[in-house]
Design an enzyme around this catalytic site. Structure first.
Site, mmCIF file in Angstrom:
data_model
loop_
_atom_site.group_PDB
_atom_site.id
_atom_site.type_symbol
_atom_site.label_atom_id
_atom_site.label_comp_id
_atom_site.label_asym_id
_atom_site.label_seq_id
_atom_site.Cartn_x
_atom_site.Cartn_y
_atom_site.Cartn_z
ATOM 1 N N TYR A 26 0.820 -1.216 0.000
ATOM 2 C CA TYR A 26 0.000 0.000 0.000
ATOM 3 C C TYR A 26 0.853 1.265 0.000
ATOM 4 O O TYR A 26 0.561 2.232 0.710
ATOM 5 C CB TYR A 26 -0.938 0.023 1.223
ATOM 6 C CG TYR A 26 -1.759 -1.227 1.414
ATOM 7 C CD1 TYR A 26 -2.680 -1.635 0.449
ATOM 8 C CD2 TYR A 26 -1.615 -2.005 2.556
ATOM 9 C CE1 TYR A 26 -3.439 -2.780 0.620
ATOM 10 C CE2 TYR A 26 -2.371 -3.153 2.740
ATOM 11 C CZ TYR A 26 -3.280 -3.537 1.763
ATOM 12 O OH TYR A 26 -4.029 -4.673 1.944
ATOM 13 N N TYR A 154 -14.565 -4.981 3.024
ATOM 14 C CA TYR A 154 -13.216 -5.320 2.541
ATOM 15 C C TYR A 154 -12.924 -6.758 2.951
ATOM 16 O O TYR A 154 -13.116 -7.132 4.112
ATOM 17 C CB TYR A 154 -12.161 -4.386 3.148
ATOM 18 C CG TYR A 154 -10.749 -4.809 2.824
ATOM 19 C CD1 TYR A 154 -10.155 -4.424 1.629
ATOM 20 C CD2 TYR A 154 -10.025 -5.607 3.699
ATOM 21 C CE1 TYR A 154 -8.872 -4.839 1.313
ATOM 22 C CE2 TYR A 154 -8.738 -6.026 3.398
ATOM 23 C CZ TYR A 154 -8.164 -5.641 2.204
ATOM 24 O OH TYR A 154 -6.902 -6.049 1.894
ATOM 25 N N ASP A 248 -16.833 -13.127 7.513
ATOM 26 C CA ASP A 248 -15.404 -12.856 7.542
ATOM 27 C C ASP A 248 -15.072 -12.286 8.922
ATOM 28 O O ASP A 248 -15.246 -11.104 9.189
ATOM 29 C CB ASP A 248 -15.083 -11.858 6.422
ATOM 30 C CG ASP A 248 -13.621 -11.449 6.377
ATOM 31 O OD1 ASP A 248 -12.886 -11.747 7.340
ATOM 32 O OD2 ASP A 248 -13.226 -10.793 5.387
ATOM 33 N N LYS A 277 -5.557 -13.285 11.335
ATOM 34 C CA LYS A 277 -5.096 -12.184 12.193
ATOM 35 C C LYS A 277 -4.644 -12.681 13.571
ATOM 36 O O LYS A 277 -3.543 -13.183 13.706
ATOM 37 C CB LYS A 277 -6.202 -11.127 12.323
ATOM 38 C CG LYS A 277 -6.583 -10.446 11.015
ATOM 39 C CD LYS A 277 -5.528 -9.493 10.528
ATOM 40 C CE LYS A 277 -5.988 -8.694 9.322
ATOM 41 N NZ LYS A 277 -4.929 -7.900 8.716
#
Length: 436
Positions: A26, A154, A248, A277
């Protein structure tokens, strides 16, 4: 073109030498300053090469739920490394993966009892999407290959996951013509939107494989929050119209919103759930896709072509699974609910003053998530430098300045984060007004 990037005078040679070859996430590599050089980590802190300490406000993209270098996780990985770092999961078995699968099945809500491992969150969502499409193929409904997802959502940067992200979020707009065409709609947070969502599932049922969503908080889309009632409505609508629901929980799972899984706050069990995560406590890459029994059963037959033909090379990696089992030990020994409730109360109290600052549109808090929503044109590089000067590592994105601290953070460390957030936003508002 001359290199105009600011360069710290005392940057270590490994940073300056390696920067000529690394490609960062990014990041516009032509203009970005050199990143902060980290020498080591401890607890909730990052220690820079020059000895300065930064409280980590974002837990390394939300992974370090137990802080850094936790001895229980570290020791579990070290023990596993001594015996077996990895073996392929195709045709071989090892204790850590099978033990972790059983523990995740026991912790997950409902009958999410089958666990498919992979190495990253984006891939776990791709696997969930592949499962959903093949579920319908195996049941004789081959036309059901589209997905419904939501504005503000997202789900990753791989090709399939890009197609279910909000097309207006900017990161993936260059690929619009190459991505599969999905159905992106508004979250049904009002009566009119509920009616429209129900009608969508009714009229497009024959095309839809599943609804894909982040429960309670849309993370990278801007820390956008919705109530449990919205999730419950979506689950009920999927049931009415025979559509699968994929949740998600890569960001929201493992205590971040106050319960171990966010969907528990709505008493909802998805058909498929994705995790990553905080699964390994921020130590090693690992992800999991959990399926309910009826989804798994659709892949069972005497025919080989109904099997799920997918297999990441490092799936069920023994080191990652050892780290995850140790992280689950910590969650089970000290459930995160009370700690997250205390973090939430402190975030609400200490971020609220930002609401009155120039350029602030909203302040939002849910569990161990706090966000200050700004008007656009935020100078991210300037903000990151200002946070470092205040002894905090933070990485704003878009128009959001946020914190997702380690769940073990102390009140004093959290106050350092919230004070820095309010201070940086105040200075940004003054600077922005002067420049305007």
């Amino acid at each position: 073109m001359a290199d105009t990037r600011p360069t710290p005078a005392a940057a270590p040679h490994w940073l300056t030498d390696g920067y000529e070859h690394i490609w960062l996430p990014y990041t516009q590599m032509q203009t970005t300053p050199l990143p902060a050089a980290i020498a080591r980590t401890h607890g909730c802190k990052l220690i820079l090469e020059d000895g300065r300490e930064l409280v980590d406000a974002v837990a390394s993209w939300w992974t370090a739920a137990h802080g850094y270098n936790h001895p229980h996780i570290r020791d579990a990985v070290a023990r596993q490394l001594e015996t077996m770092p990895h073996v392929m999961l195709g045709g071989l078995a090892h204790e850590q993966a099978y033990k972790l699968a059983a523990r995740l099945a026991a912790l997950a809500p409902g009958d999410l009892t089958r666990v498919f491992f992979s190495e990253s969150g984006s891939v776990s969502v791709e696997i969930a999407m592949k499962m959903a499409v093949q579920y319908w193929i195996n049941k004789g409904e081959k036309g059901r290959a589209q997905f419904v997802s939501f504005t503000g959502g997202y789900h990753g940067d791989t090709f399939a996951t890009m197609s279910v992200c909000d097309p207006e979020e900017g990161m993936h707009s260059l690929f619009a013509g190459l991505l599969a065409e999905q159905i992106i709609t508004d979250l049904p947070t009002t009566a009119d939107r509920e009616q429209a969502f129900d009608a969508l599932l009714e009229t497009r049922r024959g095309d839809i494989a599943a609804v894909v969503m982040e429960p309670l908080v849309q993370g990278a889309g801007g820390m956008i929050m919705h109530p449990p009632e919205t999730l419950a409505f979506i689950r009920a609508a999927c049931d009415r119209h025979g559509v699968l629901l994929i949740l998600d929980e890569i960001f929201t799972g493992f205590g971040r919103t106050g319960t171990l899984f966010a969907c528990e706050q709505a008493n909802v069990v998805p058909d498929i759930m994705t995790l990553s995560k905080a699964l390994t406590g921020g130590t090693l890459p690992l992800a999991a896709t959990l399926a309910r029994q009826h989804v798994f059963d659709a892949f069972l037959s005497d025919k080989g072509d109904t099997a799920l033909m997918h297999g990441p090379t490092y799936m069920g990696n023994a080191l990652g699974c050892a780290a995850a089992n140790a992280a689950l030990d910590l969650f089970e020994h000290d459930p995160p609910g009370p700690r997250v409730a205390a973090i939430e109360a402190q975030l609400r109290r200490e971020l609220e003053p930002a609401r009155a600052l120039p350029g602030v549109r909203d302040v939002r808090v849910k569990g161990a998530i706090g966000a200050i929503d700004l008007h656009p044109h935020t100078d991210h590089d300037w903000m990151k430098a200002e946070f470092i000067a205040r002894g905090v590592w933070n990485r704003p994105f878009g128009h959001i300045v946020y914190t997702t601290p380690p769940l073990v953070i102390s009140p004093a460390e959290l106050m350092q984060i919230t004070s820095a957030m309010v201070g940086v936003v105040r200075d940004w508002g003054t600077r922005h007004t002067q420049e305007a």
